[in-house]
Design a protein around this motif. Structure first.
Motif, PDB file in Angstrom:
ATOM      1  N   VAL A 185       0.820  -1.186   0.022  1.00 27.48           N
ATOM      2  CA  VAL A 185      -0.073  -0.244   0.018  1.00 27.48           C
ATOM      3  C   VAL A 185       0.933   1.186   0.170  1.00 27.48           C
ATOM      4  O   VAL A 185       1.981   1.263   0.666  1.00 27.48           O
ATOM      5  N   CYS A 186       0.593   2.204  -0.834  1.00 28.16           N
ATOM      6  CA  CYS A 186       1.316   3.521  -0.684  1.00 28.16           C
ATOM      7  C   CYS A 186       0.375   4.515  -0.217  1.00 28.16           C
ATOM      8  O   CYS A 186      -0.515   4.955  -0.749  1.00 28.16           O
ATOM      9  N   VAL A 246       2.168  -7.945   2.542  1.00 26.11           N
ATOM     10  CA  VAL A 246       1.824  -6.656   1.911  1.00 26.11           C
ATOM     11  C   VAL A 246       2.804  -5.635   2.503  1.00 26.11           C
ATOM     12  O   VAL A 246       2.873  -5.413   3.889  1.00 26.11           O
ATOM     13  N   LEU A 247       3.671  -4.799   1.750  1.00 25.51           N
ATOM     14  CA  LEU A 247       4.468  -3.966   2.289  1.00 25.51           C
ATOM     15  C   LEU A 247       3.787  -2.587   2.530  1.00 25.51           C
ATOM     16  O   LEU A 247       2.723  -2.151   1.918  1.00 25.51           O
ATOM     17  N   VAL A 248       4.490  -1.674   3.328  1.00 21.55           N
ATOM     18  CA  VAL A 248       3.921  -0.250   3.479  1.00 21.55           C
ATOM     19  C   VAL A 248       5.113   0.859   2.765  1.00 21.55           C
ATOM     20  O   VAL A 248       6.015   0.772   3.017  1.00 21.55           O
ATOM     21  N   CYS A 249       4.386   1.441   1.864  1.00 21.70           N
ATOM     22  CA  CYS A 249       5.107   2.520   1.257  1.00 21.70           C
ATOM     23  C   CYS A 249       4.707   3.677   1.457  1.00 21.70           C
ATOM     24  O   CYS A 249       3.559   3.770   1.627  1.00 21.70           O
ATOM     25  N   THR A 250       5.426   4.663   1.500  1.00 18.14           N
ATOM     26  CA  THR A 250       4.834   6.008   1.805  1.00 18.14           C
ATOM     27  C   THR A 250       5.801   6.876   0.925  1.00 18.14           C
ATOM     28  O   THR A 250       6.782   6.837   0.391  1.00 18.14           O
ATOM     29  N   ALA A 259       7.721   1.957   7.784  1.00 22.09           N
ATOM     30  CA  ALA A 259       7.643   2.094   6.249  1.00 22.09           C
ATOM     31  C   ALA A 259       8.925   1.013   5.748  1.00 22.09           C
ATOM     32  O   ALA A 259      10.017   0.934   6.122  1.00 22.09           O
ATOM     33  N   ASP A 260       8.249   0.258   4.711  1.00 22.12           N
ATOM     34  CA  ASP A 260       9.451  -0.725   4.116  1.00 22.12           C
ATOM     35  C   ASP A 260       9.797   0.059   2.738  1.00 22.12           C
ATOM     36  O   ASP A 260      10.966  -0.413   2.291  1.00 22.12           O
ATOM     37  N   GLU A 261       9.088   0.990   2.120  1.00 22.96           N
ATOM     38  CA  GLU A 261       9.617   1.570   0.895  1.00 22.96           C
ATOM     39  C   GLU A 261       9.488   3.003   0.892  1.00 22.96           C
ATOM     40  O   GLU A 261       8.401   3.360   1.563  1.00 22.96           O
ATOM     41  N   ILE A 262      10.364   3.714   0.311  1.00 16.73           N
ATOM     42  CA  ILE A 262      10.207   5.331   0.363  1.00 16.73           C
ATOM     43  C   ILE A 262      10.021   5.532  -1.211  1.00 16.73           C
ATOM     44  O   ILE A 262      11.160   5.362  -2.067  1.00 16.73           O
TER      45      ILE A 262
END
Length: 218
Positions: free
Chosen positions: A36-37, A55-59, A85-88
């Protein structure tokens, strides 16, 4: 790869409430999207809600204009990572790039990547404001950094991803990956992006894509 694992299921509207985020999370769990972003204020909540899933967490950082100072982007990144957060997905300083200050762009990307502490970092370059030659140049810059992806668009500019821009990025970004975002409304769009080199798709229409229907695009 299955379509669902290409998709960063996105909700970045300014007026989003817990109701919209809960709906996004439920859909992400049902379809097992890649991530999810969400805006930074929702990261901690999403991290907790998705802890028993893959499911990763993107921000997003410096979003949507990219005109924050480097120091602000670094703080945002550190805060996002501390919240889970897993991804930026960071927006580069578009004005600095258009001025030709390429050292600034390379430095800010590397500073955010350092703050991200080995998390995936995607650099949003907002292609709607760039010529093909500029897309090539910025891809070459991203190739030299510690980022993981180059990304086409915020979804808040004048237009989104094109297959032509994705191809230019893929051909010039070295071993980095390409994320296409904005305007991916149907399976034909998605396939066009993937066939030209995209390995991730940012869209708010992930559910409709999974159902083979027309989506909203971002």
């Amino acid at each position: 790869m299955k379509i669902n694992k290409l998709i960063d299921h996105t909700y970045l509207k300014a007026f989003g409430t817990k109701k919209e985020i809960d709906s996004l999370l439920a859909e992400a769990k049902e379809y097992d999207f890649k991530s999810v972003c969400v805006n930074p204020t929702h990261v901690k909540y999403c991290t907790e809600a998705l802890k028993d899933t893959d499911v990763l967490v993107c921000t997003v950082i410096g979003f949507p204009l990219g005109a924050n100072t480097v120091e602000t982007k670094v703080f945002e990144t550190l805060n996002a990572v501390s919240n889970g957060a897993d991804e930026i997905d960071m927006v580069m300083n578009i004005g600095k790039f258009l001025e030709g200050d390429y050292d600034y762009i390379e430095d800010e990307i590397n500073q955010v990547a350092k703050a991200a502490m080995d998390k995936v970092v995607k650099v949003i370059v907002e292609i709607c404001y760039l010529t093909d030659e500029q897309i090539k140049k910025v891809s070459e810059i991203v190739a030299k950094t510690n980022a993981t992806f180059i990304k086409t668009s915020t979804g808040f500019g004048t237009s989104g991803a094109t297959k032509e821009a994705v191809k230019i990025m893929k051909d010039n970004v070295g071993d980095k990956e390409v994320k296409a975002a904005g305007g991916v409304r149907n399976l034909e769009d998605l396939n066009n992006m993937v066939n030209n080199g995209a390995t991730r798709i940012g869209t708010s229409g992930g559910v409709k894509l999974m159902k083979g229907q027309e989506g909203s695009g971002y």
